[in-house]
Design a protein around this motif. Sequence first.
Motif, short mmCIF file in Angstrom:
data_model
loop_
_atom_site.label_atom_id
_atom_site.label_comp_id
_atom_site.label_asym_id
_atom_site.label_seq_id
_atom_site.Cartn_x
_atom_site.Cartn_y
_atom_site.Cartn_z
N GLN A 397 -25.24 42.10 -51.93
CA GLN A 397 -24.52 42.32 -53.19
C GLN A 397 -23.76 43.65 -53.18
OE1 GLN A 397 -27.99 41.77 -55.72
NE2 GLN A 397 -27.12 39.89 -56.61
N THR A 398 -24.30 44.62 -52.44
CA THR A 398 -23.66 45.95 -52.37
C THR A 398 -22.40 45.92 -51.52
OG1 THR A 398 -25.82 47.02 -52.60
CG2 THR A 398 -24.03 48.37 -51.74
N ILE A 399 -22.44 45.23 -50.37
CA ILE A 399 -21.29 45.28 -49.46
C ILE A 399 -20.49 43.98 -49.43
CG2 ILE A 399 -22.39 47.00 -47.96
CD1 ILE A 399 -22.86 44.73 -45.90
N GLY A 400 -20.96 42.96 -50.15
CA GLY A 400 -20.33 41.65 -50.09
C GLY A 400 -18.87 41.66 -50.47
N LYS A 401 -18.54 42.31 -51.59
CA LYS A 401 -17.15 42.33 -52.07
C LYS A 401 -16.24 42.99 -51.04
CE LYS A 401 -14.04 41.49 -55.21
NZ LYS A 401 -13.63 40.09 -55.47
N THR A 402 -16.73 44.05 -50.42
CA THR A 402 -15.95 44.74 -49.38
C THR A 402 -15.62 43.79 -48.23
OG1 THR A 402 -16.91 46.89 -49.91
CG2 THR A 402 -16.02 46.62 -47.68
N ILE A 403 -16.62 43.02 -47.79
CA ILE A 403 -16.41 42.07 -46.68
C ILE A 403 -15.40 41.00 -47.09
CG2 ILE A 403 -17.53 40.39 -45.16
CD1 ILE A 403 -20.16 41.98 -45.65
N GLU A 404 -15.54 40.48 -48.31
CA GLU A 404 -14.63 39.43 -48.79
C GLU A 404 -13.17 39.92 -48.77
OE1 GLU A 404 -16.86 36.57 -51.95
OE2 GLU A 404 -16.53 38.65 -52.61
N ILE A 405 -12.95 41.11 -49.28
CA ILE A 405 -11.59 41.66 -49.35
C ILE A 405 -11.00 41.82 -47.95
CG2 ILE A 405 -10.24 43.72 -49.94
CD1 ILE A 405 -12.24 44.10 -52.32
N MET A 406 -11.77 42.39 -47.05
CA MET A 406 -11.28 42.65 -45.69
C MET A 406 -11.01 41.34 -44.95
SD MET A 406 -13.73 45.91 -44.70
CE MET A 406 -12.93 46.30 -43.15
N ALA A 407 -11.91 40.36 -45.09
CA ALA A 407 -11.73 39.07 -44.41
C ALA A 407 -10.50 38.34 -44.94
CB ALA A 407 -12.98 38.21 -44.60
N VAL A 409 -7.75 39.62 -46.29
CA VAL A 409 -6.53 40.29 -45.82
C VAL A 409 -6.25 39.94 -44.35
CG1 VAL A 409 -5.45 42.52 -45.33
CG2 VAL A 409 -6.64 42.16 -47.50
N GLU A 410 -7.29 39.78 -43.56
CA GLU A 410 -7.10 39.40 -42.16
C GLU A 410 -6.84 37.90 -41.99
OE1 GLU A 410 -10.23 40.86 -39.63
OE2 GLU A 410 -9.34 42.87 -39.57
N GLY A 411 -6.92 37.15 -43.09
CA GLY A 411 -6.65 35.72 -43.02
C GLY A 411 -7.78 34.90 -42.44
N LEU A 412 -9.00 35.43 -42.50
CA LEU A 412 -10.16 34.74 -41.94
C LEU A 412 -11.03 34.21 -43.08
CD1 LEU A 412 -10.93 37.24 -39.04
CD2 LEU A 412 -9.69 35.08 -38.91
N GLN A 413 -10.64 33.03 -43.59
CA GLN A 413 -11.27 32.48 -44.79
C GLN A 413 -12.75 32.13 -44.57
OE1 GLN A 413 -9.66 32.40 -47.76
NE2 GLN A 413 -11.65 31.85 -48.64
N ALA A 414 -13.08 31.61 -43.37
CA ALA A 414 -14.48 31.25 -43.10
C ALA A 414 -15.38 32.48 -43.14
CB ALA A 414 -14.60 30.54 -41.76
N HIS A 415 -14.85 33.62 -42.67
CA HIS A 415 -15.61 34.86 -42.75
C HIS A 415 -15.91 35.19 -44.21
CE1 HIS A 415 -14.56 35.40 -38.56
NE2 HIS A 415 -15.19 36.58 -38.50
N VAL A 419 -19.81 35.01 -46.86
CA VAL A 419 -20.34 35.98 -47.82
C VAL A 419 -20.35 35.40 -49.24
CG1 VAL A 419 -19.96 38.25 -48.87
CG2 VAL A 419 -19.62 37.93 -46.40
N THR A 420 -19.24 34.75 -49.61
CA THR A 420 -19.10 34.22 -50.97
C THR A 420 -20.23 33.26 -51.32
OG1 THR A 420 -16.70 34.43 -50.80
CG2 THR A 420 -17.55 33.00 -52.56
N LEU A 421 -20.58 32.37 -50.39
CA LEU A 421 -21.68 31.41 -50.62
C LEU A 421 -22.99 32.13 -50.92
CD1 LEU A 421 -20.87 28.81 -47.82
CD2 LEU A 421 -20.84 28.37 -50.29
N ARG A 422 -23.23 33.21 -50.20
CA ARG A 422 -24.48 33.94 -50.40
C ARG A 422 -24.46 34.66 -51.76
NH1 ARG A 422 -23.90 33.48 -44.90
NH2 ARG A 422 -25.84 33.41 -43.67
N LEU A 423 -23.31 35.26 -52.08
CA LEU A 423 -23.23 35.95 -53.36
C LEU A 423 -23.38 35.00 -54.54
CD1 LEU A 423 -20.28 38.47 -52.67
CD2 LEU A 423 -22.73 38.97 -52.80
#
Length: 427
Positions: A397-407, A409-415, A419-423
């Motif tokens: 929950q602490t770093i999830g949003k950061t990972i979502e944003i970065m993934a 922007v890189e165009g890696l939706q599965a990445h 995270v989104t499923l877990r959140l």
Amino acid sequence: MKKYLNPKKEDWLQLLQRPTQTVEAIEATVTSIFEDVKRNGNDAVLRYTSIFDGVELTDMYVSEEEIIEAEQLVSEELKQAIKLAKSNIENFHTAQKTKKVVVETVSGVECWQEKRPIQKVGLYIPGGTAPLFSSVLMLAVPAQIAGCKEIVLCSPPDKRGNINPAIIYTAKLCGVTKIIKVGGIQAISGLTFGTETIPQVYKIFGPGNQYVTVAKQLATKFGVAIDMPAGPSELLVVADDTANASFVASDLLSQSEHGVDSQVILVSTSLEKMNEVEIEIEKQLNVLPRKKIAEKAIENSKLIFVENKETALELINEYGPEHFIICTENTDFYVNGIENAGSVFIGNYTPESAGDYASGTNHTLPTNGYSKAYSGVNLDSFLKSITFQKISEKGIQTIGKTIEIMAEVEGLQAHKNAVTLRLNSLK
């Protein structure tokens, strides 16, 4: 030895060239042997052993009987010397062990690093004109401390099909699991691909001639790691008026006798001392049993005078010596300023020979200027660092949003989805 007085900086590149052939001049031969060994295994290895070592072998393994016989052939005095050197090398390399590194990067995110031994390692021990049983200590001792499961040693046989007894004795003492009578390119290619007799390994260690060095580099193209490109031996001594000329000459000659393609260099801020060393070299050279080899190496070697220690240090860092001896009044200037060297020896009473045998440091070192990027062999050479991480519900929950944003922007939706499923499951 050729003399150079205050060489211009623009001439340093030419001046500091090693007496080695280019990779291109050797690579065709090495590649041909690699392809043959890959296709034909033992048959090819035995054929090249016959061609290069002049001996017809029926069995490449060193038998238990040969190990027992070797132990009997080694003098008690040499055994005690080997054991003392082994103890010092063990002490120094055991001290290099590091603890597990654990960090909680943010609350709920724990990361750590642990080291694991490389399971299968190959040790190459030169034979030929000088059977380097000391190299067995330098490689097998840290391999054993690291916990490598399979330690395979290859060394070329003599004309009678034997390996030097001191090599066999030291290998057994240091926990080598297989000793194989094969040298040169065919040994490196055998360790790279594996044959009916030679096990395939994950990493190859050990010094050798120019052909062995190129063979090790070629092995990396087939997924096998190497310690470094360690070729013909080299030594650079820096000396001022306080140096002992006979000591310096003895150190230069100690590396010259390794092989005709070795190189030694004296950099001095004292013209008088440089001339004294030159005279001493001639005197000591004449009584050496390996005089002819040393003479050839001396032809490749240089005496270089520079006017001040700042220029000397700059030139030394440009050369990047395998071994670097400091025989000056202000040793701290060079100790603190050296950036490119395999191993450093400080003061008039620290001969390079000490590091070769018994002080405890490792003598398998980068040559040919590779000290600008490579370290010498150490305990970590036989280990891999593996990272681990464990994330709690709070952590994701602490770093999830950061990972979502970065993934995203890189165009890696599965990445992002991972995270989104877990959140979403925690809402």
